[in-house]
Design a protein around this motif. Structure first.
Motif, short mmCIF file in Angstrom:
data_model
loop_
_atom_site.label_atom_id
_atom_site.label_comp_id
_atom_site.label_asym_id
_atom_site.label_seq_id
_atom_site.Cartn_x
_atom_site.Cartn_y
_atom_site.Cartn_z
N GLY B 65 -31.29 -53.96 10.30
CA GLY B 65 -30.08 -53.53 10.98
C GLY B 65 -29.50 -52.19 10.53
N THR B 66 -30.01 -51.63 9.43
CA THR B 66 -29.50 -50.37 8.90
C THR B 66 -30.68 -49.64 8.25
N ASP B 67 -30.72 -48.33 8.33
CA ASP B 67 -31.75 -47.64 7.56
C ASP B 67 -31.27 -47.53 6.11
N PHE B 68 -31.46 -48.59 5.37
CA PHE B 68 -31.00 -48.62 3.98
C PHE B 68 -31.64 -47.45 3.22
N PRO B 69 -30.84 -46.73 2.47
CA PRO B 69 -31.36 -45.49 1.86
C PRO B 69 -32.24 -45.75 0.64
N HIS B 70 -33.02 -44.74 0.29
CA HIS B 70 -33.76 -44.69 -0.97
C HIS B 70 -34.72 -45.86 -1.15
N LEU B 71 -35.39 -46.26 -0.08
CA LEU B 71 -36.43 -47.28 -0.23
C LEU B 71 -37.58 -46.69 -1.04
N SER B 72 -37.92 -47.34 -2.14
CA SER B 72 -39.01 -46.87 -3.00
C SER B 72 -40.13 -47.90 -2.99
N GLN B 73 -41.35 -47.38 -3.05
CA GLN B 73 -42.47 -48.31 -3.09
C GLN B 73 -42.50 -49.04 -4.42
N LEU B 74 -42.68 -50.35 -4.37
CA LEU B 74 -42.80 -51.16 -5.57
C LEU B 74 -44.28 -51.27 -5.94
N GLN B 75 -45.05 -52.02 -5.20
CA GLN B 75 -46.49 -52.14 -5.41
C GLN B 75 -47.08 -52.91 -4.25
N ALA B 76 -48.41 -53.01 -4.23
CA ALA B 76 -49.09 -53.80 -3.20
C ALA B 76 -49.34 -55.21 -3.72
N PHE B 77 -49.14 -56.18 -2.83
CA PHE B 77 -49.42 -57.58 -3.14
C PHE B 77 -50.56 -58.01 -2.22
N GLY B 78 -51.66 -58.47 -2.82
CA GLY B 78 -52.84 -58.67 -1.99
C GLY B 78 -53.63 -59.94 -2.23
N SER B 79 -52.99 -60.99 -2.73
CA SER B 79 -53.74 -62.23 -2.94
C SER B 79 -54.37 -62.69 -1.63
N VAL B 80 -55.58 -63.19 -1.74
CA VAL B 80 -56.34 -63.58 -0.55
C VAL B 80 -55.58 -64.60 0.28
N GLN B 81 -54.92 -65.52 -0.38
CA GLN B 81 -54.27 -66.63 0.33
C GLN B 81 -52.78 -66.40 0.56
N ARG B 82 -52.29 -65.17 0.38
CA ARG B 82 -50.84 -65.01 0.37
C ARG B 82 -50.18 -65.24 1.73
N HIS B 83 -50.93 -65.03 2.82
CA HIS B 83 -50.33 -65.21 4.14
C HIS B 83 -51.23 -66.10 5.00
N PRO B 84 -50.65 -67.07 5.73
CA PRO B 84 -51.49 -68.01 6.48
C PRO B 84 -52.12 -67.40 7.73
N ALA B 85 -51.57 -66.32 8.25
CA ALA B 85 -52.04 -65.80 9.54
C ALA B 85 -53.35 -65.03 9.43
N ALA B 86 -53.55 -64.35 8.33
CA ALA B 86 -54.73 -63.49 8.18
C ALA B 86 -54.72 -62.95 6.76
N ARG B 87 -55.72 -62.14 6.43
CA ARG B 87 -55.66 -61.44 5.16
C ARG B 87 -54.71 -60.28 5.32
N VAL B 88 -53.52 -60.46 4.84
CA VAL B 88 -52.48 -59.43 4.97
C VAL B 88 -52.13 -58.92 3.58
N ILE B 89 -52.36 -57.66 3.35
CA ILE B 89 -51.93 -57.03 2.10
C ILE B 89 -50.56 -56.41 2.34
N SER B 90 -49.61 -56.76 1.51
CA SER B 90 -48.25 -56.26 1.72
C SER B 90 -47.89 -55.19 0.69
N VAL B 91 -47.41 -54.09 1.17
CA VAL B 91 -46.87 -53.05 0.29
C VAL B 91 -45.35 -53.25 0.26
#
Lengths: 209, 209
Positions: B65-91
């Motif tokens: 709902g807002t362009d919250f300022p100063h979004l910084s990258q944390l890290q990538a999360f990539g466990s094989v089973q982390r998402h049920p829909a597909a292999r989704v790597i999240s940054v």
């Protein structure tokens, strides 16, 4: 699902080697058309059934020739135009190894380059190396630093060499000694250097991980 | 190319809100089958022609709902089973906003939750929130801290509230004041609090970014 899964993900490993007061990076030649003569970080695409960390260790083992220890994730690099083959988002890993402590057999094409005298790097690999160097400097300056970055056994002189290699500037010997002693990093191993022409220095170990 | 591009990449945004001495996180309900009643971070898949940072800001703007300022990258999360829909790597991205300084209108389903009293989170979003909190604490304890995490205008009391909310423990007032003054963070705005029942405190600004 085709449009959902439309990107590739790779891992690229920035393997720093400290060699006395010099910092080196492990590189391999780039065989991508149009990038002959340029160099790249050891890397590969992540397989669908492969954890990110596992992919980094596979690259380390099979491409760089050794399972270099303590690979830590740096960050994801995802510029749209970063790779000519496809939209490839790269998750970069980094580590620091001690070239005097270890003998790493390198596959034929791999080479250590001085960080200060790198060859032309393909894609955004120069940006990745710079970001990894910044993180390495930050980790070593933290109080206490990431102990995995320190060698297992070292004299004060060797430890100062390592810090100077990573931070890329000379440190005052007395201040450095005082700072390190205050950090409670050291374990006195009650050993001395051997086979040196100067007075043998005491050998310290790092506190356990 | 089909087997090459066989993963999806998403961005997930951890938006922390500081509210006096409390830390909150912005969440939305999960509509994934089998995860009803659970909550998730605002997030979406990254488009093929979209930069990672741009995807985080799009999620911030259109989903949170807002362009919250100063979004910084944390890290990538990539466990094989982390998402049920597909292999989704999240940054993952993170930011800290000041709920007293700003009025963020929230889309209907979004809600601020106290970090100390989170509802059930779907997938690995609990892990992501914890990692983001750790990074936030680290950034605020650095000398000097990431100035983008500080409010634009604050009294010493408000600044201490912010630190206590993020670090989750009380700080000694005199030591905190001494530490902050030593960090050279503050600009005296020559203003005082208004509309307070106690003696008005001086208002400071942060040094420019």
């Amino acid at each position: 699902m085709d449009s959902f899964c439309s990107l590739a993900v790779s891992v690229d490993c920035v393997i720093f080697g400290s060699d006395q007061d010099q910092l080196k990076v492990l590189l391999m030649p780039c065989h991508e058309p149009g990038h002959q003569g340029q160099w790249i970080l050891p890397g590969d695409t992540v397989q669908v059934q492969e954890e990110l960390d596992a992919a980094a260790h596979r690259v380390s083992q099979t491409i760089a020739g050794t399972d270099f220890p303590h690979l830590s994730q740096l960050q994801a690099f995802g510029s749209v135009q970063r790779h000519p083959a496809a939209r490839v988002i790269s998750v970069a890993y980094y580590t620091l190894v001690h070239l005097r402590e270890n003998n790493f057999p390198l596959p034929g094409e791999l080479r250590w380059f001085l960080l200060k005298d790198l060859p032309a790097l393909a894609f955004d690999h120069g940006t990745i190396v710079t970001a990894a160097r910044d993180r390495l400097q930050q980790k070593l300056q933290e109080q206490p630093p990431d102990l995995r970055l320190l060698p297992r056994r070292f004299s004060f002189r060797e430890l100062q060499d390592l810090y100077e290699a990573v931070l890329d500037h000379k440190l005052d010997r007395r201040n450095f000694r005082k700072k390190v002693l205050a950090m409670n990093l050291l374990v006195d191993l009650h050993e001395a250097e051997s086979n040196v022409s100067h007075r043998p220095a005491k050998i310290y170990g790092r506190q356990p991980d």
